[in-house]
Design a protein around this motif. Sequence first.
Motif, mmCIF file in Angstrom:
data_model
loop_
_atom_site.group_PDB
_atom_site.id
_atom_site.type_symbol
_atom_site.label_atom_id
_atom_site.label_comp_id
_atom_site.label_asym_id
_atom_site.label_seq_id
_atom_site.Cartn_x
_atom_site.Cartn_y
_atom_site.Cartn_z
ATOM 1 N N UNK A 104 0.533 -1.287 0.009
ATOM 2 C CA UNK A 104 -0.006 0.150 -0.093
ATOM 3 C C UNK A 104 0.834 1.340 0.114
ATOM 4 N N UNK A 105 0.261 2.251 -0.404
ATOM 5 C CA UNK A 105 0.970 3.610 -0.336
ATOM 6 C C UNK A 105 1.185 3.949 1.175
ATOM 7 N N UNK A 106 0.426 3.395 2.029
ATOM 8 C CA UNK A 106 0.695 3.751 3.282
ATOM 9 C C UNK A 106 1.982 3.284 3.900
ATOM 10 N N UNK A 107 2.092 1.932 3.524
ATOM 11 C CA UNK A 107 3.349 1.064 3.858
ATOM 12 C C UNK A 107 4.431 2.052 3.168
ATOM 13 N N UNK A 108 4.476 2.288 2.001
ATOM 14 C CA UNK A 108 5.560 3.051 1.095
ATOM 15 C C UNK A 108 6.143 4.209 1.940
ATOM 16 N N UNK A 109 5.307 5.029 2.735
ATOM 17 C CA UNK A 109 5.924 6.006 3.545
ATOM 18 C C UNK A 109 6.609 5.566 4.774
ATOM 19 N N UNK A 110 6.026 4.459 5.353
ATOM 20 C CA UNK A 110 6.646 3.870 6.619
ATOM 21 C C UNK A 110 8.023 3.315 6.241
ATOM 22 N N UNK A 111 7.976 2.674 5.305
ATOM 23 C CA UNK A 111 9.050 1.881 4.843
ATOM 24 C C UNK A 111 10.214 2.768 4.245
ATOM 25 N N UNK A 112 9.931 3.948 3.749
ATOM 26 C CA UNK A 112 11.022 4.955 3.219
ATOM 27 C C UNK A 112 11.660 5.322 4.575
ATOM 28 N N UNK A 113 11.295 5.936 5.586
ATOM 29 C CA UNK A 113 11.914 6.261 6.963
ATOM 30 C C UNK A 113 12.437 5.093 7.569
ATOM 31 N N UNK A 114 11.686 3.894 7.433
ATOM 32 C CA UNK A 114 12.456 2.778 8.156
ATOM 33 C C UNK A 114 13.826 2.183 7.289
ATOM 34 N N UNK A 266 11.400 4.974 22.230
ATOM 35 C CA UNK A 266 11.923 4.301 21.073
ATOM 36 C C UNK A 266 12.192 5.614 20.046
ATOM 37 N N UNK A 267 13.150 5.511 19.173
ATOM 38 C CA UNK A 267 13.342 6.514 18.044
ATOM 39 C C UNK A 267 12.103 6.580 17.395
ATOM 40 N N UNK A 268 11.967 7.791 16.815
ATOM 41 C CA UNK A 268 10.759 8.142 15.771
ATOM 42 C C UNK A 268 11.230 8.713 14.493
ATOM 43 N N UNK A 269 10.301 8.011 13.638
ATOM 44 C CA UNK A 269 10.524 8.034 12.269
ATOM 45 C C UNK A 269 9.310 8.611 11.411
ATOM 46 N N UNK A 270 9.776 9.686 10.682
ATOM 47 C CA UNK A 270 8.741 10.601 10.324
ATOM 48 C C UNK A 270 8.595 10.457 8.660
ATOM 49 N N UNK A 271 7.589 10.369 8.117
ATOM 50 C CA UNK A 271 7.375 10.339 6.611
ATOM 51 C C UNK A 271 5.821 11.106 6.164
ATOM 52 N N UNK A 272 5.723 11.131 5.078
ATOM 53 C CA UNK A 272 4.655 11.809 4.574
ATOM 54 C C UNK A 272 4.914 13.266 4.191
ATOM 55 N N UNK A 273 4.190 13.921 3.405
ATOM 56 C CA UNK A 273 4.515 15.208 2.855
ATOM 57 C C UNK A 273 4.784 16.145 4.015
ATOM 58 N N UNK A 298 13.193 12.752 1.104
ATOM 59 C CA UNK A 298 12.013 12.332 0.139
ATOM 60 C C UNK A 298 10.978 11.848 1.180
ATOM 61 N N UNK A 299 10.472 12.528 2.197
ATOM 62 C CA UNK A 299 9.453 11.914 2.869
ATOM 63 C C UNK A 299 8.024 12.134 2.205
ATOM 64 N N UNK A 300 7.891 12.954 1.176
ATOM 65 C CA UNK A 300 6.653 12.987 0.626
ATOM 66 C C UNK A 300 6.495 11.627 -0.634
ATOM 67 N N UNK A 301 5.586 11.709 -1.402
ATOM 68 C CA UNK A 301 5.483 10.731 -2.392
ATOM 69 C C UNK A 301 6.731 10.639 -3.375
ATOM 70 N N UNK A 302 7.399 11.706 -3.240
ATOM 71 C CA UNK A 302 8.559 11.558 -4.254
ATOM 72 C C UNK A 302 9.465 10.254 -3.786
ATOM 73 N N UNK A 303 9.292 10.091 -2.304
ATOM 74 C CA UNK A 303 10.132 8.733 -1.893
ATOM 75 C C UNK A 303 9.311 7.606 -1.992
ATOM 76 N N UNK A 304 8.289 7.515 -2.524
ATOM 77 C CA UNK A 304 7.244 6.162 -2.220
ATOM 78 C C UNK A 304 7.738 5.146 -3.199
ATOM 79 N N UNK A 305 8.524 5.359 -4.503
ATOM 80 C CA UNK A 305 9.161 4.189 -5.099
ATOM 81 C C UNK A 305 10.156 3.682 -4.434
ATOM 82 N N UNK A 306 11.031 4.490 -3.660
ATOM 83 C CA UNK A 306 12.135 3.898 -2.863
ATOM 84 C C UNK A 306 11.487 2.957 -1.545
#
Length: 521
Positions: A104-114, A266-273, A298-306
């Motif tokens: 999902x798109x939701x997971x793409x954001x989470x996994x970018x920062x992770x 715990x450490x905080x990972x931030x993503x999304x626009x 690239x926390x916004x959608x530009x990082x979702x492919x990554x």
Amino acid sequence: MLILSLKEGHDGAIAAVKDGKLLFSLEAEKDSFSRYSTLTAETFAVAADRLDEQPDVIAVSGWIKGTQATDQPSRAGYFGVGESSITDEAGRFFGKNVRVFSSTHERSHIMTSYGMSAFPQDQAFYSLVWEGNIGSFYRIDEYGRVTHLQEVLNYPGNKYSYGFALADPEYSPHEEFVRFQDAGKQMALSGFADARPAGRAEQEAIDFILGQREVITGSLKNRMADSPFHNIGVETQAYKNFAAHLSDAIFNRFHTYAREHLVEGLPLLISGGCGLNCEWNRRWRECGLFPAVFVPPCPNDSGSAIGTAIDAQHFYTGSAALDWDVYTGGEFVEDLPFDPRRYEIRPVSHDEVARYLRDGNIIGWARGRWEIGPRALGNRSILAAPFTEETTRRLNKIKQRESYRPIAPICLEQDAGRWFGGGVPDPYMLYFSQVESDELRAVTHVDGTARTQTVDPTANPEMAELLTRFGELTGFSVLCNTSLNYSGRGFINRTSDLIAYGELHGLDGYVVNGTFITPRQ
């Protein structure tokens, strides 16, 4: 394992990851395509040219078949983080058997920062995704399994931008979307607010906007026609105060939840626009709730492919760790030579370029591969000396931007603490810091802050060398740095566009890879 990952929809991009290393991330808007572009044939053709072998996995970020996040899902869709939010099937790619992965798109954001964080992954994390549609906290365990904790606010990014749309007479109630570009403008205007608390009318408007459960579209403006902020004008003081109070209200909702519920240390990972909001990032970093905070460039959608490539790698190999460099975009294309009858062309001398900038000239700087994410980080930049307000006005005129938009500084990392509060490394220009010198007027916003990028010489030796030489001449290893692009377009990435842009908007010179170019007198 070679993974080719594609993100459709706005901020479209293609990324390639091989054996845990990011080979490239190509965003559709770059090379002077329209901002927020969907995937183009050009992007796909460039990606294919960059690959020496066919991929083993095609990873497709989940999206929607329409215009709103609530429309029918495409592949894995927009929402969800559990096992049902991942699909894996056999497929073919140009005659080769491949695995076709989607999450999902939701997971793409989470996994970018992770995956992009440098934190050891044998620990748990908190994750915050806040973007146009999603506003939630998550917990990632030591195996990379994601649990949704709480939706704190729906549509946080759209609700934030809506403050600008409400006040702007040019925003029509017939618009289907909140405009992507308004969030950055609102962030700039919030800096002009005075210190008084929100009044009753402000609080009522904020509560009404934040209380909406439906998709945020232009039609909401008709329902707020009686608000004193309706079409008031975005440069009025009343709106600037409202913008700051709306920003505070959104942040405070998330901070209150975090203070009460995220208590494991715990450490905080931030993503999304919303991860591009430098004031919010600063508050998270300084709030004391987390031992460390990470926001990718690239926390916004530009990082979702990554992010989807990281998710696929984790699915097939058990590892989400990614070896990456922020300069993994496209190489600068020298498709048209500078005319030697009109331009003086010679090898770059950092001393000469530094003197040219010290003397008040403004140059376009294009070296190596472009930066991933939306911000110019020293490879596709317009550079100038940082000392006068006239420079700010001239840069905004060159960029065709509103006069209230601030200009960011770029600074040697080891010197940042001399002029910017805290001196914390900020290589991706994601935090506000307080300016502590009266001489840096071109990069100081009205509220005394700046969105500083710090440069480590090992990450960008050419820019570091220029900053060093400029510091030796002026005492300040700081320059103005704004993105090299046409208004409403992604970074310029070829000499034909650069020459046309410079001649149209009045650049005084250019550095293109190893060459320094100035107009003949």
